[in-house]
Design a protein around this motif. Structure first.
Motif, short mmCIF file in Angstrom:
data_model
loop_
_atom_site.label_atom_id
_atom_site.label_comp_id
_atom_site.label_asym_id
_atom_site.label_seq_id
_atom_site.Cartn_x
_atom_site.Cartn_y
_atom_site.Cartn_z
N ARG A 274 0.83 -1.21 0.00
CA ARG A 274 0.00 0.00 0.00
C ARG A 274 0.86 1.26 0.00
O ARG A 274 0.55 2.24 -0.68
N SER A 275 1.94 1.24 0.76
CA SER A 275 2.83 2.40 0.78
C SER A 275 3.50 2.58 -0.57
O SER A 275 3.72 3.72 -1.01
N ARG A 276 3.80 1.49 -1.22
CA ARG A 276 4.42 1.58 -2.55
C ARG A 276 3.44 2.19 -3.54
O ARG A 276 3.83 2.97 -4.41
N ALA A 277 2.16 1.82 -3.42
CA ALA A 277 1.15 2.43 -4.27
C ALA A 277 1.02 3.92 -3.97
O ALA A 277 0.90 4.75 -4.88
N ALA A 278 1.09 4.28 -2.68
CA ALA A 278 0.99 5.68 -2.28
C ALA A 278 2.15 6.51 -2.82
O ALA A 278 1.99 7.70 -3.08
N CYS A 279 3.32 5.88 -3.00
CA CYS A 279 4.47 6.59 -3.57
C CYS A 279 4.12 7.16 -4.95
O CYS A 279 4.53 8.26 -5.30
N GLY A 280 3.38 6.37 -5.73
CA GLY A 280 3.01 6.83 -7.06
C GLY A 280 2.07 8.01 -7.04
O GLY A 280 2.12 8.88 -7.91
N TYR A 281 1.21 8.07 -6.04
CA TYR A 281 0.24 9.16 -5.94
C TYR A 281 0.79 10.39 -5.23
O TYR A 281 0.54 11.53 -5.64
N PHE A 282 1.51 10.17 -4.13
CA PHE A 282 1.86 11.27 -3.24
C PHE A 282 3.36 11.40 -3.01
O PHE A 282 3.80 11.89 -1.96
N GLY A 283 4.16 10.96 -3.97
CA GLY A 283 5.62 11.03 -3.84
C GLY A 283 6.20 12.33 -4.35
O GLY A 283 7.42 12.45 -4.46
N ASP A 284 5.35 13.33 -4.66
CA ASP A 284 5.86 14.61 -5.16
C ASP A 284 6.57 15.41 -4.08
O ASP A 284 7.56 16.10 -4.32
N VAL A 285 6.05 15.33 -2.85
CA VAL A 285 6.68 16.00 -1.71
C VAL A 285 6.83 14.98 -0.59
O VAL A 285 5.86 14.35 -0.18
N ILE A 286 8.05 14.79 -0.11
CA ILE A 286 8.27 13.81 0.96
C ILE A 286 8.93 14.48 2.16
O ILE A 286 9.74 15.40 2.02
N TYR A 287 8.53 14.01 3.30
CA TYR A 287 9.14 14.42 4.56
C TYR A 287 9.94 13.23 5.08
O TYR A 287 9.39 12.16 5.34
N PHE A 288 11.25 13.40 5.16
CA PHE A 288 12.10 12.32 5.65
C PHE A 288 12.26 12.49 7.15
O PHE A 288 12.89 13.43 7.64
N ASP A 289 11.67 11.57 7.90
CA ASP A 289 11.63 11.66 9.35
C ASP A 289 12.70 10.77 9.98
O ASP A 289 12.60 9.55 9.94
N ASN A 290 13.72 11.39 10.55
CA ASN A 290 14.77 10.64 11.24
C ASN A 290 14.77 10.92 12.74
O ASN A 290 15.79 10.83 13.42
N THR A 291 13.58 11.26 13.26
CA THR A 291 13.44 11.62 14.68
C THR A 291 13.98 10.54 15.60
O THR A 291 14.73 10.81 16.55
N TYR A 292 13.59 9.29 15.33
CA TYR A 292 13.97 8.19 16.23
C TYR A 292 15.47 7.89 16.14
O TYR A 292 16.08 7.51 17.14
#
Length: 689
Positions: free
Chosen positions: A252-270
């Motif tokens: 599902r996340s891979r499918a979401a990449c195709g739709y919403f991968g134009d802007v990404i937030y890379f979270d390295n908080t942990y």
């Protein structure tokens, strides 16, 4: 030795291929192995059907390393080559004790080592241009690891070169695509790794995991891979065979990449806050304004090398499509990695991350409260670069903090985070450019400082299930109900039929606030371009009403409208000031260019990527798009029993249509199926998730 033979065999995805079947019985390689390994030794995961490698050499090196750990030597039993190109496309690697020597080849002065051992793996080059393990036999019929084998003194030049290349491969990371070699014993305590462990703080070279964690990772990834072929993962192994970095993305996340991968937030908080699990996540914003997971990783440390490996893994999953904007924390290693892997993307620092650090970095200063207010005013209340520079300079001079290291470095990086410098950067609602807005971690409330890895893997699926359910419910609500209108403005009516419910609420607020804008006047005219001045009453300090001026550029010929507040680039919809100018000029509908498809109710159905020309990379893209389309049918098919029946029936009809078409018009068939499912009138909220 077995006789060489000629023949033909069906190659996956193609017609018959003439090949030469060649035996390489004489080439034997292997490394000595002794019993008595200390507890916590590195252990290579046994080969399994479905493993894939970037090249034949990677597969060969992996099996060779595995053999070293288990205690046997490897021999190339058979190889298959295409007749014309001599390209290798198949091989069988076996234990050196496989088979029996012929009577005439027996050297009576040497002890016989052949026992007819059945241990082997069979690999083949597949359509993806990777080598896949198709058959595995683990069992040996002889003792393992109880003898130090001597090197073969006499070998051909080709064998020597292979031996040398294998030695080189021992000191580099084996590039694998799916199931890989991992360190199954935690960090271990063997003396051979003492130096690496000693350098871990300065240059982390392996994941800091507890005993059994690596096996838990491997089991999870294999289980997900078996459950869904569109699940993707990569592992990075250091020179000593230990797990260093991991990347994975579920279907599902891979499918979401195709739709919403134009802007990404890379979270390295942990990772940066030294949590128990060194988790990082790629996060996007879906069409409801909800966070969408686009991939996860575990990293050995905050190094440029680790980040580069991870970003390349994500890019491979995205078929090379780079994001328009990447939002991260302030980090030199991240900055260098993004420049190298995403050179065409806009890299920006998350403003909410910076503002959260203000108390930590400045809390000890004598005039902290006044300094904090000055920073907030400079960041959030300035509209022009000159205003920001003046406000920042005034703060530095008034409080005498010109030599404060953190403030100095923050000012040097201002072009990466200050809103006045980012007006041309598209953020898709993830800018957090207003006071109080923040980018929350995707796994907030699921991961705490001491959450162990095994517990996280369970919570990971729970979190995704919850997020998916929220998206499905939002889809149903957006399509099955009409929002209440609060004004008579034509803009509100127009977009109430287009936007998803949550995004429309945000736009509706802008329409309502048009009434706080009491004056729209022409400021400057330059041909078709007119600059308007819009005055607005806003709440200032102490809840006092203040009047602020906003300049709006309007081009009637090109149908362009741009406000100095840059709401459209920050959030993806027009602001109250731009709407006032359109209204002032008699425009009754928002121009199409300012209605982004990514906020529409039916966005997933409207999204159709470039289908390419038919090469291997395009076929991967076709598979991903077909999977996304099928997933939509499944998600809507479980809304109710009636939806389920329609989806199942239309799936069968689609399959029949595809069988009838020589070229395979599967995507169109899926789209027709998807259009049929929502016509079912029974829209009860009975979701079987």
């Amino acid at each position: 030795m077995e006789d060489a033979s000629l023949g033909s065999e069906q190659v996956p995805g193609g017609g018959e291929c003439n090949e030469i079947h060649k035996e390489e019985d004489g080439v034997m390689t292997g490394l000595d192995y002794q019993n008595g390994i200390s507890e916590g030794r590195k252990e290579f995961v046994p080969p399994a059907v479905g493993m894939e490698f970037e090249s034949y050499d990677d597969g060969y090196n992996y099996y060779n390393c595995y053999a070293k750990e288990v205690g046997f030597r490897v021999r190339v039993k058979n190889s298959w080559f295409k007749r014309n190109s001599r390209e290798k496309y198949g091989a069988v690697l076996c234990c050196s004790s496989q088979g029996f020597k012929r009577v005439k080849d027996v050297n009576r002065l040497r002890k016989e080592t052949r026992t007819g051992c059945p241990a082997m793996i069979r690999m083949r080059l597949v359509d993806s241009k990777r080598w896949r393990v198709l058959e595995v036999t683990h069992e040996h019929n002889h003792l393992l690891g109880n003898k130090t084998y001597k090197s073969i003194k006499k070998m051909s030049g080709g064998a020597k070169r292979k031996s040398e290349s294998n030695a080189d491969a021992e000191v580099r990371t084996i590039k694998l695509y799916r199931a890989l070699v991992i360190d199954a014993g935690g960090n271990g305590s063997s003396n051979s790794n003492a130096k690496a462990v000693g350098n871990f703080i300065d240059q982390p070279n392996q994941l800091s995991l507890k005993k059994g964690d690596t096996q838990a990772i491997y089991n999870y990834l294999c289980r997900m891979q078996l459950a869904n072929p569109n699940f993707f993962y990569l592992m990075d192994i250091n020179d000593e065979g230990r797990l260093r970095n991991v990347f994975w993305v579920d279907a599902r996340s891979r499918a979401a990449c195709g739709y919403f991968g134009d802007v990404i937030y890379f979270d390295n908080t942990y990772l940066s806050n030294k949590y128990e699990i060194p988790l990082v996540a790629f996060v996007g914003m879906n069409h409801h304004g909800q966070l969408a997971l686009l991939g996860c990783g575990l990293l050995a440390g905050e190094t440029k090398e680790s980040y580069i490996w991870l970003f390349r893994a994500w890019l491979k999953c995205m078929s090379g499509h780079t994001p328009q904007t990447v939002i991260t924390d302030r980090c030199k290693a991240l900055q260098g990695a993004i420049v190298e892997v995403f050179p065409r993307s806009h890299h920006r620092f998350g403003l909410s991350h910076i503002m959260k650090r203000v108390p930590e970095k400045l809390g000890g200063l004598r005039n902290y409260d006044a300094i904090r207010k000055s920073i907030i005013k400079a960041v959030y209340e300035t509209l022009k670069v000159s205003e920001f520079e003046a406000a920042w300079g005034f703060m530095i001079q008034r409080f005498g903090v010109g030599d404060h290291e953190w403030l100095r470095s923050l000012y040097e990086d201002r072009g990466m985070w200050a809103p006045v410098y980012l007006k041309d950067t598209f953020f898709a609602g993830m800018s957090a450019s207003h006071p109080g807005e923040t980018l929350h971690p995707f796994f907030d409330r699921y991961v705490h400082k001491q959450t162990p890895l095994k517990e996280f893997l369970d919570k990971y699926e729970l979190a995704l299930h919850k997020k998916h359910k929220e998206e499905v419910l939002a889809d149903i609500e957006s399509r099955s109900s009409s929002p209440s209108l609060k004004t008579r403005c034509s803009f509100e009516l127009q977009l109430s039929k287009v936007y998803t419910r949550e995004v429309f609420k945000k736009f509706q607020y802008e329409v309502e606030e048009m009434y706080s804008c009491f004056s729209t006047t022409q400021l400057h005219v330059d041909g078709p371009i007119i600059i308007f001045l819009v005055k607005e009453r806003v709440l200032g300090e102490g809840n006092r009403r203040e009047i602020r001026d906003f300049e709006v550029l309007y081009n009637r010929t090109a149908g362009e409208v741009r406000c100095i507040c840059s709401c459209f680039n920050l959030y993806g919809y027009l602001c109250r000031h731009a709407l006032c100018v359109l209204n002032f000029n008699g425009v009754e509908e928002v121009p199409p260019k300012y209605i982004l498809s990514r906020w529409k109710k039916d966005y997933k159905r409207l999204y159709i990527p470039d289908l390419g020309s038919g090469n291997a990379a395009d076929r991967v893209q076709w598979f991903n798009q077909l999977y996304r389309s099928a997933l939509q049918v499944v998600e809507e098919g479980v809304i109710s029993l009636d939806h389920y029946k329609v989806a199942l029936q239309t799936f069968e009809e689609s399959l029949n249509r595809v069988h009838d078409v020589e070229g395979g018009q599967a995507l169109q068939a899926f789209e027709d199926t998807l259009n049929l499912v929502p016509t079912v009138e029974n829209r009860q909220d009975k979701i079987a998730l």
